[in-house]
Design an enzyme around this catalytic site. Structure first.
Site, PDB file in Angstrom:
ATOM      1  N   ASP A 115      -3.293   4.315  -2.034  1.00 38.69           N
ATOM      2  CA  ASP A 115      -4.220   4.859  -1.034  1.00 38.69           C
ATOM      3  C   ASP A 115      -4.116   6.386  -1.056  1.00 38.69           C
ATOM      4  OD1 ASP A 115      -5.955   5.127   1.086  1.00 38.69           O
ATOM      5  OD2 ASP A 115      -4.459   4.589   2.605  1.00 38.69           O
ATOM      6  N   LYS A 163      -6.850   8.398  -1.527  1.00 41.44           N
ATOM      7  CA  LYS A 163      -8.113   8.989  -1.019  1.00 41.44           C
ATOM      8  C   LYS A 163      -8.550  10.199  -1.844  1.00 41.44           C
ATOM      9  CE  LYS A 163      -7.342   7.404   3.736  1.00 41.44           C
ATOM     10  NZ  LYS A 163      -5.978   6.887   3.681  1.00 41.44           N
ATOM     11  N   LYS A 223       0.865  -1.185   0.000  1.00 38.01           N
ATOM     12  CA  LYS A 223       0.000   0.000   0.000  1.00 38.01           C
ATOM     13  C   LYS A 223       0.897   1.228   0.000  1.00 38.01           C
ATOM     14  CE  LYS A 223      -2.317   1.831   3.688  1.00 38.01           C
ATOM     15  NZ  LYS A 223      -2.304   3.286   3.633  1.00 38.01           N
ATOM     16  N   THR A 235     -11.462   7.477  10.622  1.00 42.45           N
ATOM     17  CA  THR A 235     -11.543   7.013  12.013  1.00 42.45           C
ATOM     18  C   THR A 235     -11.112   8.103  12.992  1.00 42.45           C
ATOM     19  OG1 THR A 235      -9.415   5.984  11.590  1.00 42.45           O
ATOM     20  CG2 THR A 235     -11.317   4.543  11.649  1.00 42.45           C
ATOM     21  N   ARG A 286       3.460  -0.807  10.495  1.00 38.49           N
ATOM     22  CA  ARG A 286       4.586  -0.841  11.440  1.00 38.49           C
ATOM     23  C   ARG A 286       4.957  -2.216  11.991  1.00 38.49           C
ATOM     24  NH1 ARG A 286       1.976   4.160  14.432  1.00 38.49           N
ATOM     25  NH2 ARG A 286       0.193   3.108  13.479  1.00 38.49           N
ATOM     26  N   ASP A 342     -12.526  15.186  -5.153  1.00 32.46           N
ATOM     27  CA  ASP A 342     -12.574  16.451  -5.911  1.00 32.46           C
ATOM     28  C   ASP A 342     -13.791  16.383  -6.815  1.00 32.46           C
ATOM     29  OD1 ASP A 342     -11.805  18.879  -7.271  1.00 32.46           O
ATOM     30  OD2 ASP A 342      -9.730  18.469  -6.716  1.00 32.46           O
TER      31      ASP A 342
END
Ligand code: C5P
Length: 236
Positions: A60, A62, A33, A124, A215, A65
């Site tokens: 990713d 996002k 990703k 989130t 991570r 527009d």
């Protein structure tokens, strides 16, 4: 039920480190990703590393527009290797439809499989008060379901969500509607800033389609060993 696909989030600032991770992890069959940090920081070099490894990846970015601008962006970012792209459902139905249409067109131009368009519903990081300030009534859960319905109607392949939301989403929209789930932590590993983490096993049991891990793999001293352990848990 098939195992979820492991997605390694390449959230590292250093292009050489990203390239080394791609080279070592791609043979395990994971996909990657690329988010804002890598794409805007060293997008070309990371794409070169992915191409050299023959790896697939999720972009990713996002997108959010007006429809024409998102359509143009999708044409610009979709190229061989791109398996999935993300857009904000809050961009509205016409924007979501434009993204899906552009993904089909660009895939045909490049003779490649059509990448899936996944929608982000409610970030989130937003609490109920934040939603109120934005003029959205109701809590994150009900807004997320409403926006997921909008995404489904626009032919998006699925939504970005937490593992906890997967069973409800599958019950509402059917098992074919995809779920791309960050916030995964192997049992016993540090949660960092992920407050509602789930284990790989919980993700599999919930029926998640994509399991995104950053991570716990990229910061491990042995990223290959860490990824293997997660793959085993996903396949068990
Ligand atoms: O390092 P970690 O496993 O927490 O990385 C999770 C990845 O998923 C990061 O790239 C993060 O930006 C992304 N993400 C998330 N929570 C969301 C949406 C995306 O953690 N709600």
């Amino acid at each position: 039920m098939s195992s979820p696909q492991l997605v390694v989030a390449l959230d590292v600032p250093d292009p050489a480190r990203s390239a080394a991770l791609v080279e070592r992890l791609a043979p395990l069959g994971v996909i990657f990703k690329i988010g804002y940090e890598a794409y805007y920081g060293h997008g070309q070099s990371i794409k070169n590393a992915l191409r050299a490894a023959g790896a697939s990846y999720a972009l990713d970015l996002k997108l959010h527009d007006i429809p024409r601008t998102v359509e143009a962006a999708v044409h610009a970012i979709v190229e061989p290797g791109v398996r999935l792209i993300t857009v904000h459902a809050l961009g509205g139905a016409a924007m979501l439809e434009a993204a899906v249409q552009a993904a089909h067109e660009q895939a045909a131009t490049c003779s490649m499989p059509v990448p899936d368009v996944y929608a982000v519903t409610v970030l989130t990081s937003l609490a109920v008060e934040d939603l109120g300030e934005l003029g959205l009534s109701g809590g994150p859960g009900e807004n997320a379901i409403r926006l997921a319905a909008l995404a489904r109607d626009a032919r998006c392949a699925g939504v970005v969500c937490s593992v906890r939301e997967v069973p409800d989403l599958k019950a509402f929209f059917g098992t074919e509607f995809g779920t791309f789930c960050p916030g995964i932590r192997p049992a016993g590993s540090a949660h960092g800033d992920q407050k509602r983490a789930a284990t790989p096993r919980e993700a599999r049991e919930a029926g998640a389609d994509y399991v995104v891990v950053g991570r716990p793999i990229v910061d491990d001293r042995d990223p290959v060993g860490a990824a293997r352990a997660i793959l085993e848990e996903l396949a068990a």
